[in-house]
Design an enzyme around this catalytic site. Structure first.
Site, PDB file in Angstrom:
ATOM      1  N   GLU A   1       0.905  -1.367  -0.004  1.00 18.62           N
ATOM      2  CA  GLU A   1       0.088  -0.029  -0.033  1.00 18.62           C
ATOM      3  C   GLU A   1       0.822   1.348  -0.170  1.00 18.62           C
ATOM      4  OE1 GLU A   1      -3.062   0.238  -0.530  1.00 18.62           O
ATOM      5  OE2 GLU A   1      -3.489  -1.896  -0.441  1.00 18.62           O
TER       6      GLU A   1
ATOM      7  N   ASN B   1       1.031   3.910  -3.124  1.00 21.11           N
ATOM      8  CA  ASN B   1       0.868   5.278  -2.814  1.00 21.11           C
ATOM      9  C   ASN B   1       1.826   6.288  -3.540  1.00 21.11           C
ATOM     10  OD1 ASN B   1      -1.571   5.254  -1.431  1.00 21.11           O
ATOM     11  ND2 ASN B   1      -0.845   5.538   0.422  1.00 21.11           N
TER      12      ASN B   1
ATOM     13  N   ARG C   1      -9.259   4.084  -7.879  1.00 22.06           N
ATOM     14  CA  ARG C   1      -8.831   3.873  -6.446  1.00 22.06           C
ATOM     15  C   ARG C   1      -9.708   3.882  -5.485  1.00 22.06           C
ATOM     16  NH1 ARG C   1      -4.454   2.020  -8.432  1.00 22.06           N
ATOM     17  NH2 ARG C   1      -3.906   1.809  -6.155  1.00 22.06           N
TER      18      ARG C   1
END
Length: 137
Positions: A46, A50, A103
């Site tokens: 994650e 990002n 997203r």
């Protein structure tokens, strides 16, 4: 005694899986449970995603990863020199995203739920540092 690795990878989407595996291989040396190892790998995925999707949107940049282990405590720092986050608290809200419809806006929530502690520091125009900590049982 503290043990540490450092990785510097380009913000290409195929490097997300490399970062996940590299961090997982380092952490595996400290005999985590499968659940702990999977939690760490998911949180790293994650954080790196990002960087790729948000920090360096339409450009290529470098992602700096430092992983250390000290007495069963794993600390992972993932840093970019991208666009930065103007409002960290807003960015941490579930379902908030700057990445478009595709997203989910759950990156920080996932990182936080799979680690014992997460901190985010960011400066607009200079980048973001996410620090994740997990104590192995």
């Amino acid at each position: 005694m503290k043990d540490e690795i450092k990785l510097i990878i380009p913000s290409r989407s195929n490097n997300e899986s490399f970062a996940r595996v590299a961090v997982g291989a380092f952490v595996a040396r400290f005999d985590p449970t499968l659940e702990e190892l999977n939690d760490i790998k998911t949180a790293v995925s994650e954080a790196v995603t990002n960087c790729i999707v948000h920090a360096y949107r339409d450009t290529l940049g470098m992602i700096y990863i430092t992983v250390s282990a000290d007495g069963g405590k794993i600390k992972i720092r993932i840093r970019d020199r991208g666009c930065g986050i103007p409002d960290i608290e807003k960015a941490k809200e579930p379902l908030f995203t700057t990445g478009g419809e595709e997203r989910a806006g759950l990156g920080f929530a996932v990182m936080e739920s799979f680690t014992d502690k997460m901190t985010v520091r960011s400066t607009v125009g200079k980048g973001t540092t996410v620090t994740l900590q997990k104590r192995l049982k």
